[in-house]
Design an enzyme around this catalytic site. Structure first.
Site, PDB file in Angstrom:
ATOM      1  N   THR A  83      -5.346  -1.397   7.185  1.00  0.00           N
ATOM      2  CA  THR A  83      -5.441  -2.852   7.243  1.00  0.00           C
ATOM      3  C   THR A  83      -6.821  -3.291   7.711  1.00  0.00           C
ATOM      4  O   THR A  83      -7.142  -4.472   7.673  1.00  0.00           O
ATOM      5  CB  THR A  83      -4.382  -3.421   8.203  1.00  0.00           C
TER       6      THR A  83
ATOM      7  N   LYS B  38       0.831  -1.215   0.000  1.00  0.00           N
ATOM      8  CA  LYS B  38       0.000   0.000   0.000  1.00  0.00           C
ATOM      9  C   LYS B  38       0.863   1.262   0.000  1.00  0.00           C
ATOM     10  O   LYS B  38       0.613   2.195  -0.763  1.00  0.00           O
ATOM     11  CB  LYS B  38      -0.936  -0.019   1.223  1.00  0.00           C
ATOM     12  N   THR B  39       1.881   1.282   0.843  1.00  0.00           N
ATOM     13  CA  THR B  39       2.778   2.438   0.886  1.00  0.00           C
ATOM     14  C   THR B  39       3.539   2.578  -0.420  1.00  0.00           C
ATOM     15  O   THR B  39       3.686   3.681  -0.964  1.00  0.00           O
ATOM     16  CB  THR B  39       3.769   2.298   2.055  1.00  0.00           C
TER      17      THR B  39
ATOM     18  N   ARG C 296       6.476  -8.229   1.667  1.00  0.00           N
ATOM     19  CA  ARG C 296       7.351  -7.812   2.775  1.00  0.00           C
ATOM     20  C   ARG C 296       7.957  -9.024   3.467  1.00  0.00           C
ATOM     21  O   ARG C 296       9.147  -9.048   3.800  1.00  0.00           O
ATOM     22  CB  ARG C 296       6.587  -6.960   3.784  1.00  0.00           C
TER      23      ARG C 296
ATOM     24  N   ASP D 156      -0.907   6.554   6.619  1.00  0.00           N
ATOM     25  CA  ASP D 156      -0.931   5.115   6.845  1.00  0.00           C
ATOM     26  C   ASP D 156      -1.758   4.817   8.088  1.00  0.00           C
ATOM     27  O   ASP D 156      -1.861   5.650   8.997  1.00  0.00           O
ATOM     28  CB  ASP D 156       0.499   4.601   7.026  1.00  0.00           C
TER      29      ASP D 156
END
Length: 348
Positions: A161, A67-68, A220, A112
């Site tokens: 999230t 997302k980032t 990640r 975020d």
């Protein structure tokens, strides 16, 4: 430090320095998420052609899916400056005002974990998103007065999230909402191979395949497991990650062939053995495995549900037939079915 705690706190933890190195800067270098990527490419191209700021955008999905990274890609493709913050950090309306007034026309503000915004701050955000102003209260009591601050036309990109925790008024102000899902294995292999190239790690194709199959569909985690496999190979395998080396490295972290780690297995074990496969409440499971409810819901359950080992029901969590089979046990409901069905064949 136990293996379980290492996995919980490190394997799925963001490494800021590594993220900066490995993060792609354009859509063309971003593997996976084809539908989301196509949608965003069109969204950015249309706004760029009209020379207008992007509409506000919400990105949701489990941790570690990009997302980032997508927020920064959007800014880069649009040619806009981006400033980032997170929901818990913006504690007071004044903090938000400072962020917004520092923006220029067309800039992007990335928040975020936006679902963790303070309620008072969120209410100030409504007018900022819709009409590009905020009213700040000066002083208190009889002398209190509101000062209107006009702010540049900006784009808010929120990442979360837990989309269900966003209030309806905030959610409705985003023009486009995109949900990221877990990655396919072949996309993860591309990510691992690309990351290995950037980090100068020697890895064979079967090594990348082995890691891709055990990283829970999450880039990640794939990058973190690659880094761990590199350390293992450096000490025990002449700096080359083969399929066998990767398998041995991940076995040290108690990550099995299904990508389940020690905590995943403990969750399934508690539900299967202590509660006959469920249903059992999340609070009970959390106490039994010694982990917080939020961590179970955000980190562990999504993958267990996605891979078909666990179900959420109104009465609680239930282990699936696949989980029973994996444990080498016969599902309890099948046992009951046989016992009762002998006397009541019409029930089944």
């Amino acid at each position: 430090m136990t293996a379980e705690r290492f996995i919980t706190s490190t394997i799925n933890k963001r490494d800021e320095e590594q993220d900066e190195t490995l993060r792609p800067t354009c859509f063309g270098k971003f593997p996976g998420q084809p539908k989301v990527k196509e949608r965003l490419e069109l969204y950015v191209a249309a706004a760029k052609a009209r020379q207008e700021p992007l509409g506000h955008l919400l990105l949701s999905g489990p941790p570690g899916l990009g997302k980032t990274t997508l927020a920064y890609i959007i800014a880069n493709e649009k040619g806009a400056n981006i400033k980032s913050s997170s929901g818990p950090v913006i504690d007071k309306p004044g903090d938000l005002a400072g962020l917004l007034t520092s923006l220029q026309d067309g800039d992007i503000l990335f928040i975020d974990e936006i679902h963790r915004l303070n309620t008072n701050v969120e209410e100030y955000l409504y007018s900022a998103m819709e009409d590009f102003f905020i009213d700040i209260m000066i002083d208190q009591g009889p002398g209190a007065r509101a000062v209107r601050l006009n702010i540049p036309k900006f784009t808010l990109i929120g990442a979360t999230t837990r989309q269900g925790m966003l209030s309806a008024p905030l959610r409705s102000r985003f023009m486009l909402s995109c949900r990221l899902d877990y990655y396919e294995k072949n996309d993860l292999e591309k990510i691992i191979t690309r990351s290995a190239g950037i980090l100068n790690i020697d890895i064979e194709t079967d090594g990348a395949t082995e890691i891709a199959g055990r990283c829970r569909g999450t880039p990640r985690i794939a990058n973190n497991l690659l880094a761990w496999s590199r350390d293992y190979a450096q000490v025990r395998a002449d700096n080359l990650i083969t399929g066998t080396v990767a398998s041995k490295a991940l076995a040290m972290l108690d990550i099995d062939d299904d990508g389940l780690d020690e905590m995943d297995n403990r969750i399934l074990e508690v539900i299967l053995q202590n509660y006959n496969g469920g249903p059992v409440g999340i609070k009970t499971v959390a106490v039994a495995v010694g982990e917080e409810e939020g961590t179970l819901e955000d980190v562990y359950e999504p993958f267990l549900i996605q891979t078909g080992f666990l179900m959420r029901t109104p009465k609680g969590r239930v282990a699936t037939d696949k989980a029973w089979k994996r444990a080498g046990l016969e599902p309890v409901h099948h046992i009951h079915k046989k016992k009762v069905g002998a006397n009541h064949p019409d029930l089944f």
